[in-house]
Write an enzyme that holds these catalytic residues in place. Structure first.
Site, PDB file in Angstrom:
ATOM      1  N   CYS A 144       0.814  -1.225   0.000  1.00  0.00           N
ATOM      2  CA  CYS A 144       0.000   0.000   0.000  1.00  0.00           C
ATOM      3  C   CYS A 144       0.845   1.273   0.000  1.00  0.00           C
ATOM      4  O   CYS A 144       0.400   2.312  -0.473  1.00  0.00           O
ATOM      5  CB  CYS A 144      -0.924   0.031   1.199  1.00  0.00           C
ATOM      6  SG  CYS A 144      -1.956  -1.411   1.305  1.00  0.00           S
ATOM      7  N   HIS A 200      -9.127   2.761  -2.526  1.00  0.00           N
ATOM      8  CA  HIS A 200      -7.721   2.558  -2.159  1.00  0.00           C
ATOM      9  C   HIS A 200      -7.010   1.706  -3.226  1.00  0.00           C
ATOM     10  O   HIS A 200      -6.787   0.515  -3.011  1.00  0.00           O
ATOM     11  CB  HIS A 200      -7.701   1.891  -0.767  1.00  0.00           C
ATOM     12  CG  HIS A 200      -6.351   1.551  -0.239  1.00  0.00           C
ATOM     13  ND1 HIS A 200      -5.171   2.098  -0.691  1.00  0.00           N
ATOM     14  CD2 HIS A 200      -5.986   0.682   0.764  1.00  0.00           C
ATOM     15  CE1 HIS A 200      -4.154   1.579  -0.008  1.00  0.00           C
ATOM     16  NE2 HIS A 200      -4.627   0.728   0.857  1.00  0.00           N
ATOM     17  N   CYS A 210      -0.816   2.466   6.619  1.00  0.00           N
ATOM     18  CA  CYS A 210      -0.414   1.119   7.010  1.00  0.00           C
ATOM     19  C   CYS A 210      -0.186   0.290   5.760  1.00  0.00           C
ATOM     20  O   CYS A 210      -0.644   0.644   4.677  1.00  0.00           O
ATOM     21  CB  CYS A 210      -1.482   0.478   7.890  1.00  0.00           C
ATOM     22  SG  CYS A 210      -3.086   0.295   7.102  1.00  0.00           S
ATOM     23  N   GLY A 214       0.306  -3.858   4.197  1.00  0.00           N
ATOM     24  CA  GLY A 214       0.207  -5.308   4.364  1.00  0.00           C
ATOM     25  C   GLY A 214       1.564  -5.897   4.705  1.00  0.00           C
ATOM     26  O   GLY A 214       2.595  -5.409   4.249  1.00  0.00           O
TER      27      GLY A 214
HETATM   28  C1  LIG Z   1     -14.879  -5.435   1.810  1.00  0.00           C
HETATM   29  C2  LIG Z   1     -14.846  -5.977   0.389  1.00  0.00           C
HETATM   30  C3  LIG Z   1     -14.601  -7.495   0.413  1.00  0.00           C
HETATM   31  C4  LIG Z   1     -16.202  -5.684  -0.226  1.00  0.00           C
HETATM   32  O1  LIG Z   1     -16.158  -6.083  -1.542  1.00  0.00           O
HETATM   33  P1  LIG Z   1     -17.492  -6.163  -2.418  1.00  0.00           P
HETATM   34  O2  LIG Z   1     -18.423  -7.153  -1.804  1.00  0.00           O
HETATM   35  O3  LIG Z   1     -17.090  -6.358  -3.827  1.00  0.00           O
HETATM   36  O4  LIG Z   1     -18.043  -4.696  -2.200  1.00  0.00           O
HETATM   37  P2  LIG Z   1     -19.332  -4.008  -2.760  1.00  0.00           P
HETATM   38  O5  LIG Z   1     -18.970  -2.636  -3.176  1.00  0.00           O
HETATM   39  O6  LIG Z   1     -20.002  -4.889  -3.780  1.00  0.00           O
HETATM   40  O7  LIG Z   1     -20.234  -3.894  -1.486  1.00  0.00           O
HETATM   41  C5  LIG Z   1     -20.896  -5.012  -0.910  1.00  0.00           C
HETATM   42  C6  LIG Z   1     -22.299  -4.597  -0.561  1.00  0.00           C
HETATM   43  O8  LIG Z   1     -22.233  -3.575   0.415  1.00  0.00           O
HETATM   44  C7  LIG Z   1     -22.949  -2.444  -0.041  1.00  0.00           C
HETATM   45  N1  LIG Z   1     -22.267  -1.229   0.435  1.00  0.00           N
HETATM   46  C8  LIG Z   1     -20.948  -0.945   0.321  1.00  0.00           C
HETATM   47  N2  LIG Z   1     -20.695   0.253   0.891  1.00  0.00           N
HETATM   48  C9  LIG Z   1     -21.868   0.719   1.378  1.00  0.00           C
HETATM   49  C10 LIG Z   1     -22.243   1.906   2.037  1.00  0.00           C
HETATM   50  N3  LIG Z   1     -21.350   2.840   2.355  1.00  0.00           N
HETATM   51  N4  LIG Z   1     -23.536   2.052   2.384  1.00  0.00           N
HETATM   52  C11 LIG Z   1     -24.458   1.108   2.083  1.00  0.00           C
HETATM   53  N5  LIG Z   1     -24.150  -0.046   1.435  1.00  0.00           N
HETATM   54  C12 LIG Z   1     -22.859  -0.226   1.093  1.00  0.00           C
HETATM   55  C13 LIG Z   1     -22.933  -2.542  -1.536  1.00  0.00           C
HETATM   56  O9  LIG Z   1     -24.008  -1.835  -2.123  1.00  0.00           O
HETATM   57  C14 LIG Z   1     -23.059  -4.029  -1.746  1.00  0.00           C
HETATM   58  O10 LIG Z   1     -24.423  -4.376  -1.584  1.00  0.00           O
HETATM   59  P3  LIG Z   1     -25.075  -5.568  -2.464  1.00  0.00           P
HETATM   60  O11 LIG Z   1     -24.312  -6.795  -2.069  1.00  0.00           O
HETATM   61  O12 LIG Z   1     -26.497  -5.563  -2.021  1.00  0.00           O
HETATM   62  O13 LIG Z   1     -24.838  -5.180  -3.877  1.00  0.00           O
HETATM   63  C15 LIG Z   1     -13.728  -5.293  -0.449  1.00  0.00           C
HETATM   64  O14 LIG Z   1     -14.056  -3.956  -0.688  1.00  0.00           O
HETATM   65  C16 LIG Z   1     -12.374  -5.407   0.204  1.00  0.00           C
HETATM   66  O15 LIG Z   1     -11.750  -6.457   0.163  1.00  0.00           O
HETATM   67  N6  LIG Z   1     -11.891  -4.286   0.798  1.00  0.00           N
HETATM   68  C17 LIG Z   1     -10.608  -4.252   1.449  1.00  0.00           C
HETATM   69  C18 LIG Z   1      -9.522  -3.958   0.463  1.00  0.00           C
HETATM   70  C19 LIG Z   1      -8.172  -4.142   1.061  1.00  0.00           C
HETATM   71  O16 LIG Z   1      -7.905  -5.088   1.784  1.00  0.00           O
HETATM   72  N7  LIG Z   1      -7.257  -3.232   0.747  1.00  0.00           N
HETATM   73  C20 LIG Z   1      -5.943  -3.249   1.271  1.00  0.00           C
HETATM   74  C21 LIG Z   1      -5.961  -2.625   2.589  1.00  0.00           C
HETATM   75  S1  LIG Z   1      -4.453  -2.911   3.435  1.00  0.00           S
END
Ligand SMILES: CC(C)(COP(=O)(O)OP(=O)(O)OC[C@H]1O[C@@H](n2cnc3c(N)ncnc32)[C@H](O)[C@@H]1OP(=O)(O)O)[C@@H](O)C(=O)NCCC(=O)NCCS
Length: 390
Positions: A88, A340, A371, A373
């Site tokens: 990151c 991100h 931060c 990974g």
């Molecule tokens: C958390 C994670 C798994 C979610 O992935 P995803 O399921 O593809 O995410 P989506 O955008 O489709 O959101 C999932 C659901 O939550 C809902 N949602 C997301 N943000 C929302 C918000 N702020 N308010 C309301 N609903 C929300 C979406 O509409 C979706 O709903 P649905 O399933 O009914 O369509 C993914 O974003 C992730 O892995 N994030 C971390 C990334 C990471 O690790 N980065 C490195 C950091 S060190």
């Protein structure tokens, strides 16, 4: 000195993302063009190196992308380039190496930045960890960033799911206000792209923000990393595509060219922690950088903290002696709202800080911190060159 900072819009990873049909190199090249065009009389030949962060250095992000993009930009064969990986913080490390080059007199003008196309190269794609990697990193959760956030919730239960959701909601609200007020316009370089269905658009707006977010909706989201966990799509950063970059110069070169740099590098520190709670690492990195700069948190006027997950932000702010909603932190919102795209996020923080310095001339020092990974934290202190004593 940071002379200028730009970025692409950040898209959502995947077929519905605005950059599904755009390669990582083609997200990077427009930034090189923009940094030169916006800063006349800078010319490509003045750029002594291109230091480019990318976490997944395979396929389109492999083959030393930092070297390839200057040729794709039409800048000939004469501009060197390299690629940096600190996950990151790849892009922030690229900037850190750039400022060190300049500080030691090895260069006067550089471009540093980063790109991540998480749609084409998902996290962990084609990685081949050593058979002992899990054992030395403290278990399988060290490899799953969402699980590292769940671990923080478990080990430090004072940071609850409701607090994480509130933090996330606030990030969305601040981002919405900033976007509506036009704060992103100067830094986003529009790119013409083709969507998955063949439509052509100008990508000039971030795709991830959810201004409609409410506490009620956040409370209903599933916890994808762990059954009955606390980390959701709403209180985590997303999976995104994007690039960001800065033009770095020595004070002498900027003066010769008649350019007004935006901010001056003060100090950098990197620190490492238990990989299973990687999100806590901005704390030791920030403590270390403050010490190097002979400053305390009270001296820092503007803080750009990368929001990998709400819970790690809550932990870091608390342990650095701040309230969860300290007004100095992420005034324009953070990665929970904007997304991100790993290696692009560090330079994105620098672009935000540059913008915030400009509109807050009373601010003297700023911090960019994130931060990483595998358990690392990277912090940089900057001085506002538009600063005016009150
Ligand atoms: C958390 C994670 C798994 C979610 O992935 P995803 O399921 O593809 O995410 P989506 O955008 O489709 O959101 C999932 C659901 O939550 C809902 N949602 C997301 N943000 C929302 C918000 N702020 N308010 C309301 N609903 C929300 C979406 O509409 C979706 O709903 P649905 O399933 O009914 O369509 C993914 O974003 C992730 O892995 N994030 C971390 C990334 C990471 O690790 N980065 C490195 C950091 S060190």
């Amino acid at each position: 000195m940071v002379v200028d900072a730009v970025r692409t819009a950040f898209g959502k990873a995947g077929e519905k993302g605005i950059f599904w049909n755009t390669r990582a190199e083609d997200l990077s090249v427009p930034l090189l063009h923009a940094l030169v065009e916006r800063n006349s009389p800078v010319e490509p030949a003045m750029v002594e190196d291109i230091i480019w962060g990318a976490t997944n250095q395979i396929k389109e992000q492999g083959g030393t992308i930092g070297r390839v993009i200057s040729m794709l930009a039409g800048w000939g064969h004469d501009i060197p380039g390299c690629s940096i990986d600190r996950m990151c913080a790849s892009g922030l490390t690229a900037i850190g190496f750039g400022v060190s080059y300049i500080a030691t007199g090895m260069a006067d003008c550089l471009i540093a930045g980063g790109v991540e196309h998480m749609g084409h190269l998902p996290m962990g794609y084609m990685r081949d960890p050593h058979p002992r990697a899990e054992e030395v990193m403290g278990g399988p959760s060290a490899f799953n960033m969402g699980m590292t956030a769940e671990n923080i919730h478990d080990r430090f239960p004072e940071f609850t799911k409701e607090m994480a959701d509130r933090y996330a909601l606030e990030s969305q609200r601040k981002a919405d206000r900033a976007i509506k007020a036009g704060k992103m316009k100067d830094m986003i370089i529009p790119i013409e792209v083709e969507l998955a269905d063949g439509t052509r658009i100008i990508a000039d707006k971030d795709q991830q923000p959810r201004p409609d977010t409410t506490m009620e909706a956040l409370a209903t989201l599933r916890t994808p990393f762990k059954e009955n966990g606390r980390v959701t799509a709403g209180n985590a950063s997303g999976l995104n595509d994007g690039a960001a970059a800065v033009l770095l110069m020595s004070e002498e070169r900027a003066e010769q060219l008649g350019l007004q740099p935006k901010m001056r590098w003060v100090a950098t520190a990197v620190a490492a922690v238990d990989p299973t709670i990687m999100g806590t690492a901005p704390v030791p990195a920030t403590q270390k950088v403050l010490k190097k700069a002979f400053l305390t948190m009270d001296d820092i006027d503007i803080i750009e903290l990368n929001e990998a997950f709400a819970v790690q932000c809550l932990y870091c702010l608390d342990r650095l002696g701040m309230e969860w909603n300290d007004p100095r932190v992420n005034k324009w919102g953070g990665a929970i709202a904007y997304g991100h795209p790993l290696a692009a996020s560090g330079p994105r923080l620098v672009a935000f800080l540059a913008g915030l310095f400009k509109e807050n001339p009373g601010a003297k020092y700023g911090l960019t911190t994130m931060c990483v990974g595998r358990g690392q934290g990277y912090s940089v202190i900057w001085e506002n060159l538009i600063h005016k004593e009150n």
